[in-house]
Design a protein around this motif. Structure first.
Motif, PDB file in Angstrom:
ATOM      1  N   UNK A  31     -12.689  16.961   0.617  1.00  0.00           N
ATOM      2  CA  UNK A  31     -11.828  16.180   1.498  1.00  0.00           C
ATOM      3  C   UNK A  31     -10.377  16.211   1.036  1.00  0.00           C
ATOM      4  N   UNK A  32      -9.473  16.178   2.007  1.00  0.00           N
ATOM      5  CA  UNK A  32      -8.050  15.961   1.759  1.00  0.00           C
ATOM      6  C   UNK A  32      -7.683  14.584   2.295  1.00  0.00           C
ATOM      7  N   UNK A  33      -6.975  13.806   1.496  1.00  0.00           N
ATOM      8  CA  UNK A  33      -6.557  12.468   1.929  1.00  0.00           C
ATOM      9  C   UNK A  33      -5.384  12.590   2.898  1.00  0.00           C
ATOM     10  N   UNK A  34      -5.498  11.913   4.037  1.00  0.00           N
ATOM     11  CA  UNK A  34      -4.435  11.899   5.039  1.00  0.00           C
ATOM     12  C   UNK A  34      -3.525  10.695   4.815  1.00  0.00           C
ATOM     13  N   UNK A  35      -4.127   9.513   4.715  1.00  0.00           N
ATOM     14  CA  UNK A  35      -3.328   8.313   4.455  1.00  0.00           C
ATOM     15  C   UNK A  35      -4.234   7.170   4.004  1.00  0.00           C
ATOM     16  N   UNK A  36      -3.583   6.174   3.421  1.00  0.00           N
ATOM     17  CA  UNK A  36      -4.268   4.967   2.937  1.00  0.00           C
ATOM     18  C   UNK A  36      -3.401   3.772   3.318  1.00  0.00           C
ATOM     19  N   UNK A  37      -4.045   2.714   3.824  1.00  0.00           N
ATOM     20  CA  UNK A  37      -3.285   1.563   4.305  1.00  0.00           C
ATOM     21  C   UNK A  37      -4.063   0.276   4.058  1.00  0.00           C
ATOM     22  N   UNK A  38      -3.382  -0.863   3.870  1.00  0.00           N
ATOM     23  CA  UNK A  38      -4.107  -2.126   3.698  1.00  0.00           C
ATOM     24  C   UNK A  38      -4.975  -2.462   4.901  1.00  0.00           C
ATOM     25  N   UNK A  39      -6.179  -2.920   4.615  1.00  0.00           N
ATOM     26  CA  UNK A  39      -7.051  -3.414   5.672  1.00  0.00           C
ATOM     27  C   UNK A  39      -7.066  -4.943   5.652  1.00  0.00           C
ATOM     28  N   UNK A  40      -6.990  -5.501   4.462  1.00  0.00           N
ATOM     29  CA  UNK A  40      -6.844  -6.933   4.238  1.00  0.00           C
ATOM     30  C   UNK A  40      -5.859  -7.106   3.086  1.00  0.00           C
ATOM     31  N   UNK A  41      -5.284  -8.290   2.981  1.00  0.00           N
ATOM     32  CA  UNK A  41      -4.381  -8.578   1.867  1.00  0.00           C
ATOM     33  C   UNK A  41      -4.760  -9.888   1.188  1.00  0.00           C
ATOM     34  N   UNK A  42      -4.910 -10.943   1.973  1.00  0.00           N
ATOM     35  CA  UNK A  42      -5.173 -12.274   1.419  1.00  0.00           C
ATOM     36  C   UNK A  42      -6.583 -12.784   1.682  1.00  0.00           C
TER      37      UNK A  42
END
Length: 263
Positions: A191-202
């Motif tokens: 796999x190549x990573x495309x992007x990573x983003x928060x799904x939850x924070x608090x």
């Protein structure tokens, strides 16, 4: 294998007793709070997957570790032509087949050597909040290889994990790996990573935060969710903040969503 059998038994008992968002989520915070938490998860999932440019109207999708079927519904809402669910536990599979009578629900051991899924048979695969429950590292890597085999070249893999910058955390039923370890395992699987983003924070355990903050915030969450009524109020208020935070922050001290492509 003993460790795997014990883990499977744990989830059979847990989902057999609580087949709700609480059972698959942060159980100590109650159903009302978890329902709000999953609303935010669903919004992030639909936003990020919708931005991939996939022609879902002609796509075959597999959801691994379907639990209560939450992400089966998200794929349907996005317009996926064909959605297949799967889970390791009989407790989940039986109920999923009742809840989604027109959806194929499989019961593979995704981490078993060799795999049981037809190679290249899916255009997209999701594995949401389930890989960190594979506590044996060799089986974790085997699961990634099975998912890669099931995807066509160029297919999308959507997962949620904790991606720690802090040292790895190991428990009986969950292992939080480092971002470096996970991306390395993904690369080895093709796999190549495309992007990573928060799904939850608090709204979830602050597993990648300073230990003092993690303990204080965890105690506060438990205090404000002592009853379903207070959990409903706290969940609704925090969800307002979460919807802003998951858009403006680049990283999170808790659950993040990652999108990869199979080479």
């Amino acid at each position: 294998m003993k460790q795997h059998a014990e883990l499977e038994d744990f989830w059979e008992r847990r989902l057999g007793a609580d087949w709700t968002e609480s059972g698959v989520g942060y159980q100590r915070l109650g159903l009302a709070f978890n329902t709000w938490m999953y609303r935010v998860r669903g919004e992030v999932f639909r936003r990020e997957v919708g931005a991939l440019g996939l022609d879902l109207s002609s796509s075959r999708v597999l959801d691994v570790g379907s639990g209560t079927g939450f992400y089966l519904r998200q794929w349907r809402a996005l317009g996926a032509k064909s959605v297949t669910g799967s889970d390791l536990t009989a407790a989940a599979v039986g109920r999923l087949r009742e809840r989604f009578p027109h959806t194929e629900i499989l019961r593979p051991d995704i981490a078993a050597p060799g795999g049981t899924l037809e190679p290249g048979s899916f255009d997209a695969v999701s594995a949401m909040d389930m890989l960190f429950h594979i506590t044996d590292d060799a089986r974790y890597r085997a699961a990634l290889r099975s998912i890669a085999r099931a995807l066509r070249p160029g297919g999308a893999f959507v997962l949620s994990e904790n991606f720690l910058h802090r040292p790895e955390q190991r428990g009986d039923h969950q292992v939080n790996h480092t971002l470096t370890w996970i991306t390395g395992a993904l690369g080895e699987a093709g796999f190549d990573v495309v992007r990573r983003t928060p799904m939850l924070v608090l709204m979830n355990a602050q597993v990648d935060a300073n230990p003092v903050w993690r303990k204080l915030w965890g105690g506060l969450l438990r205090a404000v969710t002592l009853t379903e009524t207070t959990g409903e109020i706290a969940g609704g208020l925090l969800a307002l903040a979460e919807r802003r935070l998951v858009r403006v922050l680049r990283e999170s001290p808790t659950t993040e969503l990652m999108i990869c492509r199979r080479r």
